[in-house]
Motif scaffolding. Structure first.
Motif, PDB file in Angstrom:
ATOM      1  N   ARG A   1       0.843  -1.205   0.000  1.00 34.62           N
ATOM      2  CA  ARG A   1       0.000   0.000   0.000  1.00 34.62           C
ATOM      3  C   ARG A   1       0.880   1.258   0.000  1.00 34.62           C
ATOM      4  O   ARG A   1       0.593   2.230  -0.701  1.00 34.62           O
ATOM      5  N   GLU A   2       1.954   1.197   0.789  1.00 34.52           N
ATOM      6  CA  GLU A   2       2.875   2.335   0.857  1.00 34.52           C
ATOM      7  C   GLU A   2       3.503   2.598  -0.522  1.00 34.52           C
ATOM      8  O   GLU A   2       3.666   3.755  -0.929  1.00 34.52           O
TER       9      GLU A   2
ATOM     10  N   VAL B   1       1.140   4.435  -2.541  1.00 38.31           N
ATOM     11  CA  VAL B   1       1.107   5.864  -2.187  1.00 38.31           C
ATOM     12  C   VAL B   1       2.286   6.592  -2.844  1.00 38.31           C
ATOM     13  O   VAL B   1       2.128   7.683  -3.409  1.00 38.31           O
ATOM     14  N   LEU B   2       3.461   5.953  -2.794  1.00 32.49           N
ATOM     15  CA  LEU B   2       4.650   6.583  -3.386  1.00 32.49           C
ATOM     16  C   LEU B   2       4.451   6.795  -4.888  1.00 32.49           C
ATOM     17  O   LEU B   2       4.863   7.814  -5.444  1.00 32.49           O
ATOM     18  N   LYS B   3       3.789   5.828  -5.523  1.00 32.49           N
ATOM     19  CA  LYS B   3       3.492   5.994  -6.952  1.00 32.49           C
ATOM     20  C   LYS B   3       2.461   7.103  -7.143  1.00 32.49           C
ATOM     21  O   LYS B   3       2.553   7.892  -8.098  1.00 32.49           O
ATOM     22  N   ALA B   4       1.486   7.155  -6.258  1.00 32.25           N
ATOM     23  CA  ALA B   4       0.441   8.177  -6.370  1.00 32.25           C
ATOM     24  C   ALA B   4       1.019   9.586  -6.231  1.00 32.25           C
ATOM     25  O   ALA B   4       0.545  10.516  -6.874  1.00 32.25           O
ATOM     26  N   VAL B   5       2.035   9.740  -5.379  1.00 35.60           N
ATOM     27  CA  VAL B   5       2.615  11.084  -5.199  1.00 35.60           C
ATOM     28  C   VAL B   5       3.670  11.387  -6.268  1.00 35.60           C
ATOM     29  O   VAL B   5       4.318  12.427  -6.206  1.00 35.60           O
ATOM     30  N   GLY B   6       3.846  10.477  -7.215  1.00 39.61           N
ATOM     31  CA  GLY B   6       4.678  10.798  -8.380  1.00 39.61           C
ATOM     32  C   GLY B   6       6.034  10.131  -8.432  1.00 39.61           C
ATOM     33  O   GLY B   6       6.830  10.449  -9.311  1.00 39.61           O
ATOM     34  N   TRP B   7       6.312   9.229  -7.504  1.00 41.19           N
ATOM     35  CA  TRP B   7       7.624   8.562  -7.575  1.00 41.19           C
ATOM     36  C   TRP B   7       7.720   7.742  -8.847  1.00 41.19           C
ATOM     37  O   TRP B   7       6.795   7.012  -9.203  1.00 41.19           O
ATOM     38  N   LYS B   8       8.869   7.845  -9.494  1.00 42.03           N
ATOM     39  CA  LYS B   8       9.116   7.057 -10.710  1.00 42.03           C
ATOM     40  C   LYS B   8       9.398   5.605 -10.321  1.00 42.03           C
ATOM     41  O   LYS B   8       9.859   5.330  -9.208  1.00 42.03           O
ATOM     42  N   ASP B   9       9.146   4.706 -11.287  1.00 44.50           N
ATOM     43  CA  ASP B   9       9.396   3.270 -11.050  1.00 44.50           C
ATOM     44  C   ASP B   9      10.844   3.033 -10.632  1.00 44.50           C
ATOM     45  O   ASP B   9      11.130   2.229  -9.752  1.00 44.50           O
TER      46      ASP B   9
ATOM     47  N   PRO C   1      -0.457   1.146  -9.352  1.00 41.47           N
ATOM     48  CA  PRO C   1      -0.777   2.003  -8.204  1.00 41.47           C
ATOM     49  C   PRO C   1      -2.160   1.728  -7.610  1.00 41.47           C
ATOM     50  O   PRO C   1      -2.297   1.697  -6.389  1.00 41.47           O
ATOM     51  N   THR C   2      -3.147   1.514  -8.482  1.00 43.99           N
ATOM     52  CA  THR C   2      -4.510   1.311  -7.939  1.00 43.99           C
ATOM     53  C   THR C   2      -4.602  -0.005  -7.176  1.00 43.99           C
ATOM     54  O   THR C   2      -5.206  -0.070  -6.105  1.00 43.99           O
TER      55      THR C   2
ATOM     56  N   LEU D   1      -2.789   0.376  -3.877  1.00 44.60           N
ATOM     57  CA  LEU D   1      -3.540   1.165  -2.898  1.00 44.60           C
ATOM     58  C   LEU D   1      -4.724   0.386  -2.319  1.00 44.60           C
ATOM     59  O   LEU D   1      -5.173   0.678  -1.212  1.00 44.60           O
ATOM     60  N   ARG D   2      -5.225  -0.572  -3.078  1.00 45.78           N
ATOM     61  CA  ARG D   2      -6.345  -1.381  -2.584  1.00 45.78           C
ATOM     62  C   ARG D   2      -5.866  -2.531  -1.697  1.00 45.78           C
ATOM     63  O   ARG D   2      -6.653  -3.165  -1.025  1.00 45.78           O
TER      64      ARG D   2
END
Lengths: 386, 228
Positions: free
Chosen positions: A287-288, A291-299, A379-380, A383-384
């Motif tokens: 999940r974390e 979140v990191l992907k959601a805030v824009g962290w690159k792969d 990411p989705t 997050l789920r």
């Protein structure tokens, strides 16, 4: 906060799991470093037999293995060999062993490594350099003396003796006039006295065990060695210091190979452990990661984070394993002086570089798959994740 | 961008799951103007969270058109950069990183910017002040109440100066009193930071705080109401 500090901090979120992973890898590193220190020490000792001033050729009786402890060659050969082309100097030596070491009593004895007594070498004091003794701390014995000896540094430490002390050999007290250090663990673990004195004590008058031969500067050691055998067929045989060192090095290379095999095993076991630890980490932090992907962290940043955490674990294991190996080897050699006298552990940088490389490779191999998995998470879905 | 121009423009957007069996979005049309505060409401499974994920580029549509902050999300490859620059997420569960302090959690999105360590500190502190969390910057999230955690999550969402805040049930895990405080905070920050606020909720009293309510049913925008 920097990205690096985050990478260093993260592995300690689950201290127990990370500590267990570190211990697992540290054991492998410890074995690699400890074996490296010991084999390196033995190699150094072998190399010191090839010292510049020392004899290059050892002459023994034909058919003998050269490890006898009594005289078997007539000492007239010592002078005769000087006539062989390419021979610069010769020295007859007589080797014997004695178990009585008490300072006052000839009956006292000490347990020794391998169950053998003290190795005593009889040699003329002006020929000491041929035996690898370049300098004596104190003074060398005089050839005419019947109660003077010099003692190898390791033997002196083992018997707790120093210059001026006496030592009982063959029921007779000898004064230690000096100590020496050649770097060769066998030589340093013994005593030297005048050749004539030892010949008298062991009833080997006119006999020597072997003859040390120093060749002239421009001579070929192998040719000189062959000339001696050709001149005295069926009487004398020769071994060169280089070939002796080669034989020992061959044995050590087996240990080296074993060390590499252990390194590979450590890499494999360590990598499996790290993969397991890092996969668990990725699962727990799915999940974390979302979140990191959601805030824009690159792969690649996520990949770098997980891979970095894996490498941090293994580098800590490198430090822990190295420290345990150094302390362990030193403690072992101190607690067992007979072994400590023979092995001087090597601290060559390549031993530690090898262990570091193993740790780093384990970190990369162990972290790569979990890191790739984390970086490819949707990411989705992440997050789920419950 | 003119304030009257849409910052979000969606036409005929479709998204299905499970080999087309579940149609989450079924020809969605929506326009959101810059600086608007809209609520997306609807029953569970109506597609409102999927819509939010599409706007935030967390997921990609099967077909249709979606442009957010002048970026065509159907064509753009670098969605990470888009999220980093344009979007701030506030989740129902705060989703803070437990081993980091409040200050460090707020700084997390800034790793993808070129901000220096000092700039990161200054910006995070400024936002933590604005959500009244400046006295707890060194605390770990586990020591905070639900409302405090959500305040930190809001600060984190705003740290990269996004043009849009996407809030998915931001008060869903809070009691009504704390929820109201968080909503008022979001509303204040929306006007103060001049960001577009898109909030998904199924609670009418929460939805009513927005300027506009969009009701989603069966993957389509069914009712579009201006509250004020």
């Amino acid at each position: 906060m920097s990205f690096l500090s985050l990478v260093v901090k993260n592995p300690f979120r689950n201290k127990t799991r990370s500590s267990l992973a570190i211990v697992g890898i540290a054991i492998g590193i410890m074995v690699i470093v400890a074996l490296g220190m010991v084999t390196g020490g033995l190699k150094n000792s072998t190399q010191s037999t090839l010292k510049a001033g020392a004899a290059e050729v050892t002459v023994i009786q034909a058919g003998s293995n050269g490890f006898g402890s009594s005289g078997s060659i007539n000492d007239s050969y010592v002078a005769d060999l000087l006539n062989v082309s390419g021979v610069k100097d010769t020295a007859g030596t007589l080797r014997a062993s004695n178990t009585s070491t008490g300072t006052t009593s000839s009956n006292s004895s000490q347990a020794r490594f391998g169950g053998e007594g003290i190795t005593i070498t009889g040699i003329d004091s002006n020929k000491l350099s041929l035996a690898g003794v370049d300098s004596v701390n104190g003074t060398a014995f005089t050839n005419s003396s019947t109660n003077e000896v010099i003692i190898g540094k390791t033997e002196a430490q083992s018997l707790n003796k120093t210059v001026g002390d006496t030592i009982n050999l063959y029921g007779k007290d000898f004064t230690i006039t000096g100590t020496f250090e050649t770097g060769n663990f066998m030589t340093d673990n013994g005593i030297m006295m005048p050749l004539s004195t030892l010949q008298n004590l062991t009833s080997n008058d006119g006999k020597v065990s072997d003859i040390l031969v120093k060749v002239t500067d421009n001579a070929n050691v192998t040719s000189v060695s062959q000339s001696i055998e050709n001149t005295y067929p069926n009487q004398l045989s020769t071994t060169t210091a280089a070939s002796s060192a080669d034989r020992i090095n061959q044995g050590l290379s087996f240990i080296d190979t074993a060390s590499w095999a252990i390194s590979l095993l450590a890499i494999f076991i360590g990598a499996v452990g790290v993969i397991n630890t890092m996969i668990m980490t990725v699962y727990e932090r799915t999940r974390e990661i979302g979140v990191l992907k959601a805030v824009g962290w690159k792969d690649r940043r996520i990949l770098g984070m997980i891979l970095g955490e894996s490498i941090v674990l293994t580098l800590i294991a490198f430090v822990v394993g190295t420290v345990i190996a150094i302390v362990g080897v030193e403690v072992l050699l101190t607690l067992v002086p007979s072994v400590g006298g023979i092995i001087k552990p090597s601290f060559a940088i390549d031993i530690f570089l090898r262990a570091f490389a193993v740790a780093f490779i384990v970190g990369v191999i162990g972290g790569l798959y979990p890191a790739y998995r984390a970086s490819r998470l949707s990411p989705t879905e992440a997050l789920r994740y419950e | 961008m003119n304030k009257q121009e849409p910052i979000i423009e969606i036409k005929g957007l479709k998204k299905s799951y499970d080999n087309g069996k579940i149609k989450a979005l079924n020809g969605m049309d929506l326009k959101v103007k810059k600086g608007e505060f809209i609520s997306i409401m609807g029953p569970s499974g109506s597609g409102k969270s999927t819509l939010l994920n599409m706007i935030g580029a967390l997921d990609t549509a099967d077909e249709g058109y979606i442009q957010v902050a002048d970026i065509d999300l159907m064509k753009t490859k670098n969605l990470n950069e888009f999220r980093s620059k344009e979007i701030g997420f506030v989740f129902q569960m705060h989703n803070l990183i437990p081993n980091l302090t409040v200050l460090e959690n707020v700084q997390i999105p800034m790793f993808e910017t070129k901000a220096s360590s000092n700039e990161m500190n200054e910006r995070a502190l400024e936002l933590l002040k604005s959500v009244n969390m400046e006295d707890k910057i060194n605390q770990k999230p586990t020591k905070l109440s639900g409302g405090e955690r959500q305040r930190v999550a809001i600060a984190r969402a705003l740290v990269n100066h996004p043009s849009i805040i996407l809030a998915d049930e931001p008060t869903g895990a809070l009691d009504s009193k704390t929820g109201e405080v968080i909503l008022n905070l979001l509303k204040d920050l929306h006007s103060h930071e001049n960001v577009t606020l898109v909030m998904v909720t199924h609670e009418p009293y929460v939805g009513n705080m927005a300027e506009r309510i969009v009701t989603v049913l069966d993957g389509k925008c069914q009712i579009d109401t201006n509250v004020m």
